[in-house]
Design an enzyme around this catalytic site. Structure first.
Site, short mmCIF file in Angstrom:
data_model
loop_
_atom_site.label_atom_id
_atom_site.label_comp_id
_atom_site.label_asym_id
_atom_site.label_seq_id
_atom_site.Cartn_x
_atom_site.Cartn_y
_atom_site.Cartn_z
N PHE A 317 38.99 32.19 44.23
CA PHE A 317 40.13 33.10 44.39
C PHE A 317 41.14 32.39 45.28
CE2 PHE A 317 42.75 35.73 47.04
CZ PHE A 317 43.16 36.77 46.24
N GLU A 318 42.36 32.31 44.82
CA GLU A 318 43.44 31.79 45.67
C GLU A 318 44.74 32.42 45.22
OE1 GLU A 318 43.45 27.58 44.72
OE2 GLU A 318 42.46 27.06 46.58
#
Ligand SMILES: Nc1nc2c(ncn2[C@@H]2O[C@H](COP(=O)(O)OP(=O)(O)O)[C@@H](O)[C@H]2O)c(=O)[nH]1
Ligand SMILES: [Mg+2]
Length: 431
Positions: A317-318
């Site tokens: 996740f970014e």
């Protein structure tokens, strides 16, 4: 009397005739033929489908053509009025409920979702997209870029295009971004893979995993399809979102001057990055001009930079700023460590690489923790701390699964280093 009866009869006949005409006209309208359509796998046009074809199902024409090509999309101008729609970050903020209107009012950022995937990942990424759309993007309609080291097949394009509410784009990665650079000693790299396989290090024997990690570390943000966007949100196959995303995370990044963000952090498997910190120290010595004055070194090191404590933000996740990744500071960092060969002589992950870069090249205030975005990627969960938040965001995660304050998480350290106050109730979620 007879005349009167005849007149009534005439009225009845006229009325009957009128009704019959009306019925015919209205009925024939409902029986008008609709031309069945199917989304072309390239997403560029709708193709008629023959009724005898398997899977035939009459449907309304799909209104929005969704281009899908290898060229970069035209730069987007922000739409909407920021002042009219202030960000609502908590249930106390005035615009909180208005944000759930679809489409969400207000500004859109020049941003895209981005997914690296194989054709065989189609159903796992379909699940991820469905959740991202339901919890967020159905109201915002941001684009989605898909990248692959091989050409995407028609089924992948058709399924993903049908799920994404924004435009979809499909890119094939150039060979030089997914191969061994010429300075790598193949024999040495092979021995490492064999040795790691024996030691049962996860993905230790995989060549493709190493190409993937190097690509995510150094190249995804400079793919032609990514060049016109400013912000990205990375989504992997088989991830879950457990709460509504009530505000636009891209706006949080933009308006808060944030360059990198995370929801989960933890310690890296030390044997995959034995010399990564040596390479980092070499870079810091050669490029003191890139080191941020108010950096987050305290998140990465317990002895002021002598050694790495293995803490990293989990990069599956970014949400981040692409211009930062394309900056001279980041690309000098990547080029420098890439020369040392650890993507192949060890098994450096893109998570520690991004995290070390964020920790030394950015000021602390430029790294953001999204407590509100509930997330699962096997085997860890980030479930927002605080019951009020979870109820307001209609979360379906179990708070006792929240990894943030457990012993193997580095998030508590992030709060300490950045001087932030931990959310109320965090202590009850420790081991
Ligand atoms: N195109 C392509 N994508 C890959 C390949 N290997 C991994 N990926 C993608 O890279 C990301 C990380 O891979 P994943 O298997 O989830 O690794 P993990 O999360 O570290 O266990 C995911 O988005 C995968 O779909 C590959 O060989 N080709
Ligand atoms: Mg994954």
């Amino acid at each position: 009397m007879v005349t009167g009866n005849a007149r009534y009869l005439r009225y009845i006949v006229i009325a009957f005739f009128t009704l019959a005409v009306l019925y015919f006209v209205s009925n024939s309208k409902y029986e008008a033929v609709t031309i069945p359509t199917r989304l072309d796998p390239t997403g560029t046009k709708n193709q008629p489908v023959k009724s005898e074809e398997p899977g035939y199902k009459p449907q309304q024409p799909i209104k929005k053509p969704k281009p899908s090509d290898e060229t970069a999309p035209a730069p987007k101008k922000p739409i909407g009025d920021n002042a009219q729609s202030p960000l609502a970050l908590t249930p106390e903020d005035p615009n909180w409920d208005a944000e759930l209107v679809s489409p969400a009012p207000g500004l859109r950022m020049n941003a895209t979702f981005v997914t690296l995937a194989r054709n065989s990942d189609v159903w796992d990424i379909a699940r991820s997209i469905r959740q991202v759309e339901d919890r967020f993007n159905r109201r915002y309609n941001y684009d989605w870029v898909f990248l692959n080291d091989k050409p995407f097949d028609d089924n992948f394009k058709k399924v993903t295009t049908s799920l994404v509410s924004g435009k979809t784009h499909y890119g094939e990665i150039a060979a030089e971004h997914w191969s061994f650079p010429p300075w790598i000693d193949q024999e040495k790299a092979k021995k490492v893979r064999e040795d790691m396989a024996e030691r049962k290090i996860i993905y230790g024997d995989s060549i493709s995993y190493r190409h993937m990690c190097r690509f995510e570390s150094g190249f995804f943000f400079r793919q032609p399809l990514m060049m016109n966007y400013d912000y990205y949100w990375r989504v992997e196959p088989s991830v879950e979102l457990h709460c509504d995303v009530h505000y636009d995370p891209f706006r949080v990044m933009h308006e808060g001057g944030k360059k990198y963000s995370f929801v989960l952090s933890l310690y890296e498997y030390a044997e995959t990055i034995t010399t990564l910190w040596d390479s980092t120290k070499k870079f810091m010595k050669n490029h003191p001009e890139h080191i941020a004055a108010d950096n987050a070194m305290g998140f990465l090191s317990d002895d002021d930079g002598q050694t790495y404590n293995n803490c990293h933000f989990w990069s599956n996740f970014e949400v981040g700023n692409l211009n930062w990744l394309r900056s001279k500071a980041y690309t000098d960092f990547f080029d420098s460590i890439d020369r040392d060969g650890g993507f192949f002589y060890e098994r450096w992950g893109d998570a520690p690489v991004h995290s070390i870069a964020a920790g030394i090249l950015l000021n602390k205030t430029e790294i953001h923790f999204f407590n509100d975005i509930a997330y699962w990627h096997v085997p860890f969960t980030h479930c927002p701390t605080g019951e009020r938040t979870r109820l307001a965001l209609r979360c379906h995660c179990n708070p006792s699964d929240n990894f943030d304050w457990k012993g193997y998480s580095c998030t508590s350290r992030f709060f300490d280093v950045t001087g932030k106050t931990k959310p109320q109730g965090w202590e009850s979620e420790k081991d």
